[in-house]
Structures are given as structure tokens and as C-alpha cells.
Design an enzyme around this catalytic site. Structure first.
Site, PDB file in Angstrom:
ATOM      1  N   SER A  25     -16.077  -7.271   0.469  1.00 20.00           N
ATOM      2  CA  SER A  25     -16.594  -5.959   0.881  1.00 20.00           C
ATOM      3  C   SER A  25     -17.705  -5.484  -0.063  1.00 20.00           C
ATOM      4  O   SER A  25     -18.430  -4.542   0.259  1.00 20.00           O
ATOM      5  CB  SER A  25     -15.467  -4.919   0.926  1.00 20.00           C
ATOM      6  OG  SER A  25     -14.897  -4.738  -0.356  1.00 20.00           O
ATOM      7  N   HIS A  26     -17.853  -6.115  -1.230  1.00 18.95           N
ATOM      8  CA  HIS A  26     -18.892  -5.693  -2.181  1.00 18.95           C
ATOM      9  C   HIS A  26     -19.692  -6.868  -2.728  1.00 18.95           C
ATOM     10  O   HIS A  26     -20.245  -6.796  -3.822  1.00 18.95           O
ATOM     11  CB  HIS A  26     -18.282  -4.837  -3.296  1.00 18.95           C
ATOM     12  CG  HIS A  26     -17.847  -3.506  -2.752  1.00 18.95           C
ATOM     13  ND1 HIS A  26     -16.682  -3.349  -2.055  1.00 18.95           N
ATOM     14  CD2 HIS A  26     -18.475  -2.308  -2.736  1.00 18.95           C
ATOM     15  CE1 HIS A  26     -16.578  -2.100  -1.637  1.00 18.95           C
ATOM     16  NE2 HIS A  26     -17.647  -1.436  -2.031  1.00 18.95           N
TER      17      HIS A  26
ATOM     18  N   ASP B  36     -14.629  -2.416   3.770  1.00 20.26           N
ATOM     19  CA  ASP B  36     -13.690  -3.179   4.602  1.00 20.26           C
ATOM     20  C   ASP B  36     -13.599  -2.594   6.003  1.00 20.26           C
ATOM     21  O   ASP B  36     -13.378  -3.327   6.971  1.00 20.26           O
ATOM     22  CB  ASP B  36     -12.307  -3.228   3.936  1.00 20.26           C
ATOM     23  CG  ASP B  36     -12.237  -4.315   2.875  1.00 20.26           C
ATOM     24  OD1 ASP B  36     -12.810  -5.390   3.096  1.00 20.26           O
ATOM     25  OD2 ASP B  36     -11.633  -4.076   1.814  1.00 20.26           O
TER      26      ASP B  36
HETATM   27  P1  NDP Z   1      -7.514  -4.268  -2.499  1.00 20.57           P
HETATM   28  O1  NDP Z   1      -6.595  -3.337  -1.814  1.00 20.57           O
HETATM   29  O2  NDP Z   1      -7.910  -5.504  -1.795  1.00 20.57           O
HETATM   30  O3  NDP Z   1      -6.881  -4.725  -3.889  1.00 20.57           O
HETATM   31  C1  NDP Z   1      -6.546  -3.771  -4.846  1.00 20.57           C
HETATM   32  C2  NDP Z   1      -5.891  -4.440  -6.046  1.00 20.57           C
HETATM   33  O4  NDP Z   1      -4.585  -4.881  -5.691  1.00 20.57           O
HETATM   34  C3  NDP Z   1      -6.632  -5.673  -6.535  1.00 20.57           C
HETATM   35  O5  NDP Z   1      -6.576  -5.720  -7.924  1.00 20.57           O
HETATM   36  C4  NDP Z   1      -5.856  -6.827  -5.887  1.00 20.57           C
HETATM   37  O6  NDP Z   1      -5.921  -8.030  -6.621  1.00 20.57           O
HETATM   38  C5  NDP Z   1      -4.454  -6.274  -5.878  1.00 20.57           C
HETATM   39  N1  NDP Z   1      -3.659  -6.782  -4.775  1.00 20.57           N
HETATM   40  C6  NDP Z   1      -4.016  -6.830  -3.477  1.00 20.57           C
HETATM   41  N2  NDP Z   1      -2.999  -7.322  -2.744  1.00 20.57           N
HETATM   42  C7  NDP Z   1      -1.987  -7.587  -3.604  1.00 20.57           C
HETATM   43  C8  NDP Z   1      -0.671  -8.119  -3.457  1.00 20.57           C
HETATM   44  N3  NDP Z   1      -0.190  -8.480  -2.262  1.00 20.57           N
HETATM   45  N4  NDP Z   1       0.091  -8.246  -4.553  1.00 20.57           N
HETATM   46  C9  NDP Z   1      -0.386  -7.886  -5.763  1.00 20.57           C
HETATM   47  N5  NDP Z   1      -1.622  -7.392  -5.981  1.00 20.57           N
HETATM   48  C10 NDP Z   1      -2.410  -7.243  -4.908  1.00 20.57           C
HETATM   49  O7  NDP Z   1      -8.833  -3.493  -2.993  1.00 20.57           O
HETATM   50  P2  NDP Z   1      -9.615  -2.328  -2.258  1.00 20.57           P
HETATM   51  O8  NDP Z   1      -9.757  -2.717  -0.838  1.00 20.57           O
HETATM   52  O9  NDP Z   1      -8.985  -1.043  -2.562  1.00 20.57           O
HETATM   53  O10 NDP Z   1     -11.033  -2.399  -2.972  1.00 20.57           O
HETATM   54  C11 NDP Z   1     -11.890  -3.506  -2.685  1.00 20.57           C
HETATM   55  C12 NDP Z   1     -13.114  -3.467  -3.549  1.00 20.57           C
HETATM   56  O11 NDP Z   1     -13.962  -2.396  -3.141  1.00 20.57           O
HETATM   57  C13 NDP Z   1     -12.880  -3.257  -5.044  1.00 20.57           C
HETATM   58  O12 NDP Z   1     -13.561  -4.266  -5.734  1.00 20.57           O
HETATM   59  C14 NDP Z   1     -13.493  -1.904  -5.349  1.00 20.57           C
HETATM   60  O13 NDP Z   1     -14.040  -1.783  -6.633  1.00 20.57           O
HETATM   61  C15 NDP Z   1     -14.568  -1.844  -4.299  1.00 20.57           C
HETATM   62  N6  NDP Z   1     -14.987  -0.467  -4.042  1.00 20.57           N
HETATM   63  C16 NDP Z   1     -16.165  -0.048  -4.579  1.00 20.57           C
HETATM   64  C17 NDP Z   1     -16.602   1.237  -4.383  1.00 20.57           C
HETATM   65  C18 NDP Z   1     -17.859   1.717  -5.011  1.00 20.57           C
HETATM   66  O14 NDP Z   1     -18.112   2.926  -4.971  1.00 20.57           O
HETATM   67  N7  NDP Z   1     -18.668   0.859  -5.588  1.00 20.57           N
HETATM   68  C19 NDP Z   1     -15.847   2.182  -3.565  1.00 20.57           C
HETATM   69  C20 NDP Z   1     -14.595   1.649  -3.069  1.00 20.57           C
HETATM   70  C21 NDP Z   1     -14.195   0.360  -3.299  1.00 20.57           C
HETATM   71  P3  NDP Z   1      -6.975  -9.197  -6.169  1.00 20.57           P
HETATM   72  O15 NDP Z   1      -8.323  -8.663  -6.540  1.00 20.57           O
HETATM   73  O16 NDP Z   1      -6.572 -10.399  -6.932  1.00 20.57           O
HETATM   74  O17 NDP Z   1      -6.802  -9.350  -4.676  1.00 20.57           O
HETATM   75  O1  PYC Z   2     -16.543   0.456   0.124  1.00 18.85           O
HETATM   76  O2  PYC Z   2     -15.787   2.492   0.006  1.00 18.85           O
HETATM   77  C1  PYC Z   2     -16.650   1.645  -0.230  1.00 18.85           C
HETATM   78  C2  PYC Z   2     -17.859   2.046  -0.979  1.00 18.85           C
HETATM   79  C3  PYC Z   2     -18.351   3.303  -1.155  1.00 18.85           C
HETATM   80  C4  PYC Z   2     -19.494   3.187  -1.928  1.00 18.85           C
HETATM   81  C5  PYC Z   2     -19.657   1.872  -2.205  1.00 18.85           C
HETATM   82  N1  PYC Z   2     -18.640   1.185  -1.627  1.00 18.85           N
END
Ligand code: NDP
Ligand code: PYC
Length: 343
Positions: free
Chosen positions: A50-51, A192
Site C-alpha cells: 500500500s506504500h 489498502d
Molecule cells: P497491517 O494491519 O498490515 O499491519 C500492522 C502491523 O501488524 C504490522 O507490524 C504487521 O506486521 C503486524 N501484523 C499484521 N498481521 C499480523 C498477524 N496476523 N499477526 C501478528 N502481527 C501481524 O498495517 P496497516 O494496514 O495498518 O498499515 C500498512 C502500512 O500503511 C504501514 O506501513 C503504515 O505505515 C502505512 N501507512 C502510512 C500512512 C502515511 O501517512 N504515510 C498512513 C497510514 C498507513 P508485518 O509488517 O510483518 O505484516
Molecule cells: O494509506 O492511509 C493511508 C495514507 C494516508 C496518507 C498516506 N497514506
């Protein structure tokens, strides 16, 4: 980037060489383009789809929008207090702003035991794990937050106020790479939701609402005037609130709910803030047990109690495979990158 066929695998360095000129073409300085290209390619390597490469079009659309982000900005650093660094990204990207302050932040954390970095007027479109991991590699415990644009309703609310406001944490652990977790405080990252919309997948129940405030599993309804909810009900909403305070009130910037994107259709980056908190776990430790060893002990207990997958396991596994075999890049993505490169 050479090769044909389904999902060719590309070494990290080659992918960076492909992405960097694209970013430079649309207005980034050479230094900024390189840092963003490294960040984007590393996210793809780690399976943070997603990023990763998916965001290249967003970077380009954002850079093309007049008056939105400054891809040539040079951040300014204010040594605000012995344990506090303020960085003004000057409407540039957060990744180069943090990179500019990283060494001083590490020095401060080692000298003081703790340090905080407050970044304002910045744009972030990356995976936060990559922001905290280098600090844990340097022996520090690191926590970071980012706010963004309104996309998430407060608990029980009907109008988006918060961003997806991710939190990432990294700590050294004995005998292995740092433990890192990285998660949006929303039910799902907006990226996502966009991927689900593109691939025609329904969202899980309780992910978001449509523009009328009704629960929906349709990603397009969430993106088109709807909103996400926080993960974990009122608890996630409280964390999202905290992220707003850390990343807007503390840094001296805007809340996600104050950001006005109306004059900039298609931009993907918020003009927002970021805070990084650092602790040197060895400061004043004397004869206390080794910190990284204690972390490893805890993680063994967690695994022995039945949690097979720890946070970060999937990311590290994807990285190890990519380091051996290259990063998979689909034919569709190659075509997108070629189109962006051609302008
Ligand atoms: P996920 O829900 O995919 O994962 C969150 C965390 O939980 C990760 O550390 C992941 O480890 C862990 N995890 C996931 N599934 C399991 C499981 N079954 N058991 C144990 N641990 C688990 O992440 P998000 O969808 O919330 O976020 C995705 C990305 O989006 C992130 O990198 C975040 O920084 C980015 N993001 C960036 C934003 C921005 O403003 N730049 C805004 C919002 C999100 P693992 O990584 O090993 O899967
Ligand atoms: O995936 O939620 C997101 C997000 C917001 C800004 C950058 N990524």
C-alpha cells in the site's frame, strides 16, 4: 530495469535507479528523488504494497499539482532543547526532513537518554517502519506518529476528523533484526482501501461508512465521500486523537481535519506533521539485565504461548526473499513506471 514476463524480480538498487529519475522529472531535487526512491523501493521490498510502487503515481500527481508540495525543499533544523529537535520540512517531503535530522537526533538520545523530533509542514506517503528501523539499528527504541488528511470518523461520530494516523515502533532485540511494528490507527490504511477498490474486492465488515454514514463494505463508497472507522473502537480512536496532538499541536501544524485539499484534486500526500520519540535503553543501565536480551526473552515467551507470527515477521520474510531473488514487479507496474518515466 530490464526483463519481461510476469512479475520479473528486480534488485533493490535497480529499482531505485528506475524510480529516482521519475521523481526528479516531476520536480524533486536529485537528493530528494533519491531518498524517496529508496523509501518507495524499500517498502515494496518489504511487501508494504500500500506504500510501495503503487504510490508512484500518487507522488507524480502530487508533484504535478501547482503549489502543493515542494520537491526541492531543504529542511531547516532547530536545536530546540537538549533532548528536542524541531525540523521544518518547508512544505517538502518528510522522509528527507527526518534524514536531515537523524544523526543529531541519535546524538541527542545518546547524550540525554531521550530525544524527541517534531517535524512540521511535511508530506509523507511512505511506510513508517522505514522511519523507525534505522534508530533501532543504532541501538535506540523508537516510536513515531504521522497525521494526514481527514479520512476517519471519531468514535461514534458521523464526520471524518482524523487521518489514518499510523504509529510505528522499533526496538533492538538480541540475536535478530529489530522488532518493528507499523500500523494505521484506522481499521485499514487508505492505500489498502484504494487497492481493494482497484481490484474489485469488498472490505471486511466494520471497516467504514458511506457518505450517508451507513456501514459499507464497498471500498468505492468509503473513498467517495465516506470514511473509515478507527481500529478497536474507542481505544483506536483515542490513539488517533493522540497522534493528532503529537503531529499537529506539538509540531505547530494543522490537524488532519483542518487540511483543505479542495484546490488540489488528485494529490495523494497530506501537508501534515510527524513526531519521533527516541530512548537510549542503555542510558544509566549499570547492572540491570541487557535490554535487547530482555526483549528477546519476551518474544520467546510470546511465541511459546502460541503466537506463531510476530509483528514484522512477514515484512522481514519478504525482505529476505527479495534480497535473494529480487523484488517482484508486475508487467502492469512496469508499464505504469514506463508511462511515468516518459512523462
Ligand atoms: P497491517 O494491519 O498490515 O499491519 C500492522 C502491523 O501488524 C504490522 O507490524 C504487521 O506486521 C503486524 N501484523 C499484521 N498481521 C499480523 C498477524 N496476523 N499477526 C501478528 N502481527 C501481524 O498495517 P496497516 O494496514 O495498518 O498499515 C500498512 C502500512 O500503511 C504501514 O506501513 C503504515 O505505515 C502505512 N501507512 C502510512 C500512512 C502515511 O501517512 N504515510 C498512513 C497510514 C498507513 P508485518 O509488517 O510483518 O505484516
Ligand atoms: O494509506 O492511509 C493511508 C495514507 C494516508 C496518507 C498516506 N497514506
Amino acid at each position: 530495469m530490464t526483463g519481461t514476463g510476469s512479475s520479473d524480480r528486480v534488485p533493490l538498487a535497480d529499482l531505485v535507479e528506475t524510480l529516482s529519475p521519475i521523481l526528479e522529472r516531476y520536480g524533486c531535487s536529485n537528493a530528494v528523488a533519491r531518498l524517496l526512491a529508496e523509501n518507495c523501493a524499500a517498502a515494496e521490498r518489504d511487501g508494504a504494497h500500500s506504500h510501495g510502487l503503487f504510490r508512484m503515481r500518487g507522488y507524480v500527481d502530487t508533484l504535478r499539482s501547482p503549489g502543493w508540495v515542494d520537491g526541492r525543499a531543504v529542511p531547516s533544523i532547530e536545536d530546540a532543547a537538549p533532548g528536542f529537535l524541531r525540523i521544518d520540512a518547508r512544505n517538502g517531503f518528510a522522509v528527507p526532513a527526518l534524514a536531515a535530522g537523524r544523526d543529531l537526533a541519535i546524538r541527542k538520545a545518546r547524550e540525554n537518554g531521550v530525544a524527541a523530533v517534531a517535524i512540521r509542514d511535511s508530506h509523507h506517503l511512505g511506510a513508517l517502519s522505514l522511519d523507525v528501523e534505522p534508530f533501532a539499528d543504532a541501538g535506540l527504541v523508537a516510536l513515531t506518529f504521522i497525521n494526514s488528511m481527514r479520512a476517519v470518523v471519531p468514535f461514534g461520530g458521523h464526520r471524518a476528523v482524523f487521518g489514518t494516523n499510523p504509529i510505528a515502533f522499533a526496538t533492538p532485540r538480541a540475536g535478530d533484526a529489530p522488532l518493528v511494528f507499523d500500523m494505521a490507527t484506522s481499521s485499514m490504511a487508505n492505500g489498502d482501501v484504494q487497492l481493494a477498490a482497484r481490484e474489485g474486492r469488498a472490505l471486511p465488515a466494520d471497516t467504514g461508512i458511506d457518505r450517508a454514514g451507513r456501514p459499507t463494505t464497498d471500498p468505492k463508497a468509503v473513498l467517495d465521500g465516506g470514511a473509515l472507522v478507527s481500529f478497536g473502537g474507542h481505544k483506536g480512536a483515542a490513539l488517533s486523537l493522540m497522534v493528532e496532538i503529537f503531529c499537529a499541536a506539538l509540531v505547530g501544524g494543522g490537524f488532519s481535519g483542518e487540511l483543505d485539499l479542495s484546490g488540489h484534486p488528485g494529490v495523494a500526500t497530506p501537508r501534515s506533521g510527524q513526531t519521533v520519540l527516541l530512548i537510549d535503553p542503555d542510558a544509566g543501565r549499570g547492572r540491570l539485565p541487557d535490554f535487547a536480551g530482555r526483549v528477546a526473552t519476551l518474544l520467546s515467551m510470546v511465541r511459546e504461548a502460541g503466537q506463531e507470527r510476530l509483528p514484522g515477521d512477514r515484512r522481514l520474510q519478504a525482505r529476505r526473499v527479495a534480497e535473494r531473488r529480487g523484488i517482484p514487479v508486475s508487467p502492469e507496474m512496469r508499464a505504469t513506471l514506463a508511462e511515468l518515466a516518459a512523462g
